[in-house]
Enzyme design. Structure first.
Site, PDB file in Angstrom:
ATOM      1  CG  ASN A 152      -0.369  -0.152   2.496  1.00 22.90           C
ATOM      2  OD1 ASN A 152       0.781  -0.575   2.619  1.00 22.90           O
ATOM      3  ND2 ASN A 152      -1.104   0.204   3.519  1.00 22.90           N
ATOM      4  CD  GLU A 249       4.958  -0.845  12.551  1.00 21.49           C
ATOM      5  OE1 GLU A 249       3.733  -0.770  12.764  1.00 21.49           O
ATOM      6  OE2 GLU A 249       5.812  -0.299  13.261  1.00 21.49           O
ATOM      7  CB  CYS A 283      -1.980  -0.725   8.441  1.00 21.30           C
ATOM      8  SG  CYS A 283      -0.851   0.668   8.579  1.00 21.30           S
ATOM      9  CD  GLU A 461       8.336   0.270  10.331  1.00 19.59           C
ATOM     10  OE1 GLU A 461       7.291   0.622   9.781  1.00 19.59           O
ATOM     11  OE2 GLU A 461       9.233  -0.386   9.764  1.00 19.59           O
TER      12      GLU A 461
END
Ligand code: NAD
Length: 487
Positions: A152, A249, A283, A461
């Protein structure tokens, strides 16, 4: 083919092609046109990447951090100079409208390189006074890190992994999603042009089997995956077997809670950004929109009005707001959930089916969709759809909505809209989510750590936090006196 790279992989500062890897196509989701043909990595390519990374990492780890920072900042400049070209490539590979890719993809990747480039010279350990003797700590690299991307945000994900890994003195081998293999190669070229030594950042292509081989490879010290929860579980299990450090993630089903004192237009803007940006393929999307019953009808009708004004169409036209979904598989999945919502008795407010777009008969377009009167037990309120499907759920009571918002195995993100500052903090403090917003949604500046609670991930992150996940601390005790021994 419009976007054919020189070769499939980028290893040791040059493009390389595999002899025997599985071939696959990269498609433009608006038309189904093949834009590039790629070959997955075979064992020879994997070995070449590992060898190059080993050599590159030695040189890079010995490079002063301030110099590493200069290289990353130069790469950020190059991405910015090439932003238009990179945005068109990302649009072709993902179908996301140019209106978005121009500001959110290579641009955010550049921000990330610049941020870690700026942090480089500040990386330091601590001095610990032991009364005469002392100890100090230093941050050392992990070695070769393996990054695995989702489709994505291809170049953004590559930068979110590469920048903190590289600034800490690691080498990285990055495998983009097989669905979007192209822009990571451009990042590799930009890093080389910026002066990164050969072998420090390498790109190999392939499906999950290539990913799994790399995760198990004895020369890989750390794995960082962006992907779905089921893939995360597989990668974590394999990495665990080989005792690799891991950052995951993963997916979400995040809540956005709108109280009756909220600024409704802003809350609707946030709900739109939380569900329809990137055609809903994000997400952290706030796909469960809990709206106080006192304002629910007003919220839903205005949301429907604004949603129906969205421009679907040619992703390369900068006035287009919503492009196609990434693939036929994703189209089928999203259409399935649109039907499930109706079968389960949710009220379809707008959308609910595929969309016909003139001149793009083969594109994977769907209408942005709003369901109201959604209840907690419906599948559309429990499962990650990863498409433009927004569910409005009603609530009356603060404590009750917090419990309902938390009643999910995911914990990636959450948002709250209210003008009451105490309530905003009280609610956020109780939400089980790694990334939260008050009176906005889905903003992820690189300065702010990003990651999930519960099944949405492990590690973080971005921000200073990512440094923890790409370095290890060495503690050194320095004796300033004699050494006592029992005998
Ligand atoms: P995916 O899980 O299907 O694939 C992700 C990557 O993992 C791909 O590169 C794939 O080739 C690789 N892979 C698959 N099986 C593997 C295995 N066994 N071993 C090693 N690698 C393997 O995810 P996707 O469909 O590309 O992306 C969508 C998902 O990603 C959604 O669930 C979304 O929520 C999540 N996502 C999370 C974030 C985040 O930062 N939390 C960001 C973007 C997307």
């Amino acid at each position: 083919m419009r976007a054919q790279p020189q070769a499939s992989h980028y290893i040791g500062g040059t493009f390389q092609e595999s002899q025997s890897g599985t071939p696959f196509d990269s498609l433009y989701p608006a038309t189904g046109e093949v834009i590039a043909q790629i070959k997955a990595a075979d064992d020879a390519i994997i070995n070449a990447a590992i060898q190059a990374a080993k050599e590159g990492q030695k040189t890079w780890a010995a490079t002063p951090p301030a110099e590493r920072g200069r290289v990353l900042r130069k790469a950020a400049e190059i991405l910015r100079e090439k932003n238009h070209e990179l945005s068109v490539l990302e649009t072709l590979d993902t179908g996301k409208p140019l209106q978005e890719t121009l500001v959110a993809d290579a641009a955010s990747g550049a921000d990330c390189l610049e941020y870690y480039g700026g942090l480089a010279a500040t990386l330091a350990g601590e001095h610990i006074d032991l009364g005469g003797s002392f100890a100090f700590t230093k941050r050392e690299p992990l070695g070769i890190c393996f990054g695995i991307g989702a489709w994505n945000y291809p170049i953004q994900i590559a930068c979110w992994k590469a920048a903190p890994a590289l600034v800490c003195g690691n080498a990285m081998i990055f495998k983009p999603s097989e669905v979007t293999p192209l822009s990571a190669l451009k990042l590799a070229e930009a890093l080389s042009e910026a002066g990164l030594p050969d072998g420090v950042f390498n790109v190999i292509q392939g499906f999950g089997d290539v990913g799994a081989k790399m995760v198990a490879h004895p020369d890989i010290s750390k794995v960082s995956l962006t992907g779905s929860v089921p893939t995360g579980a597989k990668v974590a299990a394999l990495a665990g077997e080989h005792l690799k450090k891991t950052t995951l993630e993963l997916g979400g089903k995040s809540p956005l809670i709108v109280f009756d004192d909220a600024d409704i237009e802003n809350a609707i803007s946030a709900a739109i950004n939380a569900n329809f940006y990137s055609t809903g393929q994000i997400c952290s999307n706030g796909t469960r929109v809990f709206v106080h019953s006192a304002i629910k009808e007003q919220f839903v009708s205005r949301l429907a009005e604004r949603t129906s004004s969205a421009v679907l169409g040619d992703p390369l036209d900068e006035t287009t707001n919503i492009g196609p979904l990434i693939s036929k598989q994703q189209l089928d999945k999203v259409l399935f959930y649109m039907q499930v919502g109706q079968d389960e008795g949710a009220r379809l407010v707008c959308g609910g089916s595929s969309a016909e777009v003139e001149s793009f008969p083969d594109g994977y377009f769907v209408q942005p969709t709003v369901f109201a009167d959604v209840t907690d037990d419906m599948r559309i309120a429990r499962e990650e759809i990863f498409g433009p499907v927004l569910s409005v759920l009603d609530f009356d009571d603060e404590e009750n909505v917090i419990a309902r918002a938390n009643d999910t195995a995911f914990g990636l993100a959450a948002g709250v809209f209210t003008r009451d500052i105490q309530r905003a903090h009280r609610v956020i403090n109780q939400l089980q989510a790694g990334t939260c917003w008050i009176n906005t949604y889905n903003l992820t500046p690189v300065e702010m750590p990003f990651g999930g609670y519960k099944k949405s991930g492990i590690g973080r992150e971005n921000g200073h936090a990512a440094i923890e996940y790409y370095s290890q601390i060495k503690s050194v005790y320095v004796e300033m006196g004699g050494v006592e021994a029992a005998f």
